[in-house]
Design a protein around this motif. Structure first.
Motif, PDB file in Angstrom:
ATOM      1  N   SER A 124     -38.164 -15.193 -20.117  1.00 21.67           N
ATOM      2  CA  SER A 124     -38.411 -14.151 -19.123  1.00 21.67           C
ATOM      3  C   SER A 124     -38.245 -14.685 -17.708  1.00 21.67           C
ATOM      4  N   SER A 125     -38.098 -13.761 -16.752  1.00 22.03           N
ATOM      5  CA  SER A 125     -37.980 -14.178 -15.360  1.00 22.03           C
ATOM      6  C   SER A 125     -39.286 -14.806 -14.896  1.00 22.03           C
ATOM      7  N   CYS A 126     -39.168 -15.852 -14.110  1.00 18.99           N
ATOM      8  CA  CYS A 126     -40.337 -16.615 -13.650  1.00 18.99           C
ATOM      9  C   CYS A 126     -40.717 -16.213 -12.236  1.00 18.99           C
ATOM     10  N   ILE A 127     -42.006 -16.296 -11.935  1.00 17.14           N
ATOM     11  CA  ILE A 127     -42.456 -15.951 -10.586  1.00 17.14           C
ATOM     12  C   ILE A 127     -43.057 -17.119  -9.826  1.00 17.14           C
ATOM     13  N   ARG A 128     -43.480 -18.148 -10.486  1.00 12.34           N
ATOM     14  CA  ARG A 128     -44.109 -19.268  -9.796  1.00 12.34           C
ATOM     15  C   ARG A 128     -43.607 -20.598 -10.350  1.00 12.34           C
ATOM     16  N   LEU A 129     -43.512 -21.562  -9.430  1.00  9.93           N
ATOM     17  CA  LEU A 129     -43.074 -22.912  -9.764  1.00  9.93           C
ATOM     18  C   LEU A 129     -44.100 -23.920  -9.272  1.00  9.93           C
ATOM     19  N   ALA A 130     -44.130 -25.063  -9.910  1.00 11.19           N
ATOM     20  CA  ALA A 130     -44.886 -26.212  -9.420  1.00 11.19           C
ATOM     21  C   ALA A 130     -44.073 -27.455  -9.753  1.00 11.19           C
ATOM     22  N   THR A 140     -44.234 -17.160 -15.970  1.00 10.56           N
ATOM     23  CA  THR A 140     -43.939 -15.742 -15.751  1.00 10.56           C
ATOM     24  C   THR A 140     -45.232 -15.023 -15.392  1.00 10.56           C
ATOM     25  N   TYR A 141     -45.086 -13.819 -14.840  1.00  7.10           N
ATOM     26  CA  TYR A 141     -46.262 -13.070 -14.414  1.00  7.10           C
ATOM     27  C   TYR A 141     -47.022 -12.478 -15.599  1.00  7.10           C
ATOM     28  N   ALA A 142     -46.314 -11.881 -16.502  1.00  7.89           N
ATOM     29  CA  ALA A 142     -46.972 -11.211 -17.640  1.00  7.89           C
ATOM     30  C   ALA A 142     -46.398 -11.772 -18.935  1.00  7.89           C
ATOM     31  N   GLY A 143     -47.272 -12.123 -19.823  1.00  5.76           N
ATOM     32  CA  GLY A 143     -46.820 -12.618 -21.107  1.00  5.76           C
ATOM     33  C   GLY A 143     -47.178 -14.071 -21.313  1.00  5.76           C
ATOM     34  N   THR A 154     -31.880 -28.281 -16.045  1.00  5.99           N
ATOM     35  CA  THR A 154     -31.954 -28.044 -17.488  1.00  5.99           C
ATOM     36  C   THR A 154     -33.409 -27.765 -17.847  1.00  5.99           C
ATOM     37  N   TRP A 155     -33.656 -26.553 -18.362  1.00  8.17           N
ATOM     38  CA  TRP A 155     -35.023 -26.103 -18.622  1.00  8.17           C
ATOM     39  C   TRP A 155     -35.263 -25.911 -20.105  1.00  8.17           C
ATOM     40  N   THR A 156     -36.490 -26.170 -20.529  1.00  9.90           N
ATOM     41  CA  THR A 156     -36.918 -25.963 -21.901  1.00  9.90           C
ATOM     42  C   THR A 156     -38.002 -24.900 -21.915  1.00  9.90           C
ATOM     43  N   ALA A 157     -37.805 -23.874 -22.740  1.00 10.47           N
ATOM     44  CA  ALA A 157     -38.798 -22.799 -22.844  1.00 10.47           C
ATOM     45  C   ALA A 157     -40.031 -23.310 -23.577  1.00 10.47           C
ATOM     46  N   THR A 158     -41.190 -22.833 -23.154  1.00  6.59           N
ATOM     47  CA  THR A 158     -42.451 -23.144 -23.807  1.00  6.59           C
ATOM     48  C   THR A 158     -43.344 -21.912 -23.700  1.00  6.59           C
ATOM     49  N   THR A 159     -44.559 -21.977 -24.187  1.00  5.84           N
ATOM     50  CA  THR A 159     -45.425 -20.803 -24.133  1.00  5.84           C
ATOM     51  C   THR A 159     -46.775 -21.138 -23.502  1.00  5.84           C
ATOM     52  N   SER A 164     -51.341 -13.241 -20.499  1.00  4.80           N
ATOM     53  CA  SER A 164     -52.130 -12.895 -19.323  1.00  4.80           C
ATOM     54  C   SER A 164     -51.221 -12.655 -18.132  1.00  4.80           C
ATOM     55  N   ALA A 165     -51.782 -12.127 -17.065  1.00  5.95           N
ATOM     56  CA  ALA A 165     -51.052 -11.913 -15.811  1.00  5.95           C
ATOM     57  C   ALA A 165     -51.126 -13.200 -14.987  1.00  5.95           C
ATOM     58  N   TRP A 166     -50.376 -14.207 -15.359  1.00  4.37           N
ATOM     59  CA  TRP A 166     -50.385 -15.503 -14.694  1.00  4.37           C
ATOM     60  C   TRP A 166     -49.890 -15.333 -13.269  1.00  4.37           C
TER      61      TRP A 166
END
Length: 189
Positions: A124-130, A140-143, A154-159, A164-166
């Motif tokens: 999903s589209s991301c809203i925040r980075l660190a 992501t914001y939701a999910g 190069t990114w690796t998906a995780t959960t 929650s509304a992160w």
């Protein structure tokens, strides 16, 4: 100054804030100098690295770059609408930004924000980075979707541990911490 703060950071021995129309800079947090008015851009993220500040926002397709935090130069990035967050990775001198649009857009710059290369984030589209400890993290914001990268390209998906509304993610004391209304999660790896 009469301005509301949308994003802020402390870097280069200065506090800097951005909002929808300008920036403000302070060395002590008490006395502030207002930057050039850049129009209604709805800035949501700011980062410092490689001797420049980079600001990103929803109403500009790209980034604004400044050497002093007061005067800004726009740098367009094709496909980067609704940019929400930008970080600087000191291990590889790279800025990375993400946007919450339908294309899962992201971009990186290796030349102090002058030029940007776009790519697609996994999931999903991301809203925040660190960034910290040589690792980039995006949420992501939701999910439950999140991602991490050692190079910002190069990114690796995780959960995330819950749906929650992160709203934020940060790095400190050897761990990443993400928060959502009433929830928090951390990772040290």
């Amino acid at each position: 100054l009469g301005m509301y703060v949308v994003a802020s950071t402390y870097a280069n021995a200065q506090f800097i804030t951005v909002n929808s129309v300008s920036s403000a800079l302070s060395s002590d947090g008490i006395t502030w100098t207002k930057g050039t008015n850049w129009g209604n851009k709805d800035w949501y993220g700011i980062a410092y690295g490689d001797n420049v500040y980079v600001a990103v926002g929803e109403l500009y397709t790209g980034a604004y770059v400044s050497t002093d935090g007061l005067t800004w130069t726009p740098h367009a990035v094709a496909g980067m609408t609704y940019a929400d967050s930008v970080v600087y990775g000191s291990a590889n001198n790279r800025f990375v930004m993400v946007a919450h649009n339908t294309n899962n857009s992201a971009a990186y710059s290796d030349d102090a924000g002058a030029t940007w290369t776009t790519f697609t984030m996994p999931g999903s589209s991301c809203i925040r980075l660190a960034y910290g400890g040589g690792t980039y993290v995006a949420i992501t914001y939701a999910g439950t979707a999140a991602a991490y990268s050692l190079d910002g390209i190069t990114w690796t998906a995780t959960t995330m541990p819950s749906n929650s509304a992160w709203s934020q993610v940060a790095y400190g004391n050897g761990m990443f911490v993400a928060v959502a209304g009433g929830n928090a999660a951390y990772s040290s790896d």
